[in-house]
Enzyme design. Sequence first.
Site, PDB file in Angstrom:
ATOM      1  N   GLU A 126       0.844  -1.200   0.000  1.00 60.41           N
ATOM      2  CA  GLU A 126       0.000   0.000   0.000  1.00 60.41           C
ATOM      3  C   GLU A 126       0.875   1.243   0.000  1.00 60.41           C
ATOM      4  O   GLU A 126       1.799   1.363   0.804  1.00 60.41           O
ATOM      5  CB  GLU A 126      -0.916  -0.017   1.227  1.00 60.41           C
ATOM      6  CG  GLU A 126      -1.590   1.293   1.586  1.00 60.41           C
ATOM      7  CD  GLU A 126      -2.397   1.897   0.446  1.00 60.41           C
ATOM      8  OE1 GLU A 126      -2.379   3.139   0.325  1.00 60.41           O
ATOM      9  OE2 GLU A 126      -3.039   1.141  -0.315  1.00 60.41           O
ATOM     10  N   GLN A 127       0.592   2.167  -0.925  1.00 57.55           N
ATOM     11  CA  GLN A 127       1.463   3.335  -1.052  1.00 57.55           C
ATOM     12  C   GLN A 127       1.350   4.310   0.112  1.00 57.55           C
ATOM     13  O   GLN A 127       2.311   5.001   0.444  1.00 57.55           O
ATOM     14  CB  GLN A 127       1.193   4.057  -2.366  1.00 57.55           C
ATOM     15  CG  GLN A 127      -0.173   4.700  -2.486  1.00 57.55           C
ATOM     16  CD  GLN A 127      -0.314   5.487  -3.791  1.00 57.55           C
ATOM     17  OE1 GLN A 127       0.652   5.673  -4.523  1.00 57.55           O
ATOM     18  NE2 GLN A 127      -1.510   5.957  -4.066  1.00 57.55           N
TER      19      GLN A 127
ATOM     20  N   ARG B   9     -16.311   4.618   4.655  1.00 56.22           N
ATOM     21  CA  ARG B   9     -15.309   3.774   3.990  1.00 56.22           C
ATOM     22  C   ARG B   9     -14.239   3.298   4.974  1.00 56.22           C
ATOM     23  O   ARG B   9     -13.797   2.141   4.918  1.00 56.22           O
ATOM     24  CB  ARG B   9     -14.650   4.564   2.851  1.00 56.22           C
ATOM     25  CG  ARG B   9     -13.613   3.781   2.062  1.00 56.22           C
ATOM     26  CD  ARG B   9     -13.057   4.630   0.922  1.00 56.22           C
ATOM     27  NE  ARG B   9     -12.075   3.885   0.129  1.00 56.22           N
ATOM     28  CZ  ARG B   9     -10.784   3.791   0.411  1.00 56.22           C
ATOM     29  NH1 ARG B   9     -10.292   4.406   1.493  1.00 56.22           N
ATOM     30  NH2 ARG B   9      -9.966   3.095  -0.357  1.00 56.22           N
TER      31      ARG B   9
ATOM     32  N   TYR C 196     -27.164  10.119   3.945  1.00 55.54           N
ATOM     33  CA  TYR C 196     -27.520   9.015   4.834  1.00 55.54           C
ATOM     34  C   TYR C 196     -26.568   9.034   6.022  1.00 55.54           C
ATOM     35  O   TYR C 196     -25.460   9.578   5.939  1.00 55.54           O
ATOM     36  CB  TYR C 196     -27.447   7.660   4.106  1.00 55.54           C
ATOM     37  CG  TYR C 196     -26.186   7.410   3.308  1.00 55.54           C
ATOM     38  CD1 TYR C 196     -25.004   6.987   3.930  1.00 55.54           C
ATOM     39  CD2 TYR C 196     -26.166   7.589   1.920  1.00 55.54           C
ATOM     40  CE1 TYR C 196     -23.854   6.744   3.200  1.00 55.54           C
ATOM     41  CE2 TYR C 196     -25.017   7.348   1.182  1.00 55.54           C
ATOM     42  CZ  TYR C 196     -23.866   6.930   1.824  1.00 55.54           C
ATOM     43  OH  TYR C 196     -22.730   6.694   1.096  1.00 55.54           O
TER      44      TYR C 196
ATOM     45  N   ASP D  61     -11.712  -1.048  -8.838  1.00 56.29           N
ATOM     46  CA  ASP D  61     -11.679   0.121  -9.715  1.00 56.29           C
ATOM     47  C   ASP D  61     -10.557   0.068 -10.747  1.00 56.29           C
ATOM     48  O   ASP D  61     -10.650   0.707 -11.791  1.00 56.29           O
ATOM     49  CB  ASP D  61     -11.524   1.403  -8.886  1.00 56.29           C
ATOM     50  CG  ASP D  61     -12.813   1.817  -8.191  1.00 56.29           C
ATOM     51  OD1 ASP D  61     -13.861   1.209  -8.488  1.00 56.29           O
ATOM     52  OD2 ASP D  61     -12.768   2.743  -7.362  1.00 56.29           O
TER      53      ASP D  61
END
Length: 397
Positions: free
Chosen positions: A37-38, A112, A219, A297
């Site tokens: 992970e960067q 998230r 929401y 993605d």
Amino acid sequence: MPHIAHGPRIAVVGGGIGGLAVAGFLRRAGLTAGVHEQASVFAEVGAGLVAAPNAVRLLRRLGVLERFLRRAVALDWGWELRRWADGSVLSVERLTGVCERLYGERTYVVHRADLLDALRSAVPDEWIRLGARCTSVDETARGGVLLGFADGSAEEADVVIGADGVHSVVRGALTEPAPPRYSGVCAFRTLVPAAAAPEFARRPAHTIWLGPGRHFVHYPVGGGRAVNVVAFAPAGDYTDESWSATAGVEEFRAEFAGWDPRVTDLIAAGGTPGRWALLDREPLRRWSRGGITLLGDAAHPMFPFFAQGAAQAVEDAAVLARCLADAPDDPEQALKRYESARLARTTRLQQVSHARRDVNHLPDGPEQRARDATFADADPLVGNGWIYGYDPEKALA
């Protein structure tokens, strides 16, 4: 990289939702992987997202649902569509009981960062390498794949999974670089503390306000401690796709001038909004070659109008791990099977998400009135069964 004697060396590029999910599912299948992970820390970037039954089913299977539910909010009230000018309700879909009966799981909304936290709990700490920005992906003469990193380090793997998002470095090793098209739409997002949000926005509902050229969504997230707001408007000449770009509150509010005051008041109650351009990318016709593949993605970026981006990354992860576990000695064949199982479904979701923009943004007039009339008769929960009822195990069988 840790690995079992009979398993391929697997490197995952990207420690977002898809990268952590595939590492978790690989571990569950008895394989091991290294996640690169960067970012130097797992920060609370991004905003809210929807976890529909097709995603929740897999979180349960991965063993992280209990942790996920600590901060997720069940959409007990359901989905609600409102008219931009006065908030008149165009349709309400109650989800409680119905989701479980149709699909075996409920629908939730969550920040998230809270979904990432749940997924990370399924991955051993020693598998994760932070501050590792991948800069090159090269196939070797021996049939492996060599990853190069910004700090000068390198690593060879049998399988490389590009879970590195819309600006994927791994995708560049598989396909001719094609510049994304300018969609003409940009997104604003902000989080409103629950104490500053009106009661109607704190309800466990996913509310969408539809208006000419724009729509506005809110929401609750964070166990109800905040309200997630995301809105879509004409981009003008704005083309920045970075999640870290910001706008002014007044700029955001001006985009929705003349809308129901509940919309503009909610904007005013939020902090500095993020703003990014939605760029349009054609679906890929293939995303695997040799020992290299893509996920989430990086493979199939989609407009967020069906709220399926995160769910599709988790589905990818479950299918890919199963394919690699079924053929640990033939990873190239496993990646072909994975791509074959996922390509048509994710392409269809890219296409329907794309088309939804035009439906949501109709100008007031005969077409808009006809659209609104269909909302009263439609049952999207049943009509979208092909989305919510999907199970990777059955799809592969």
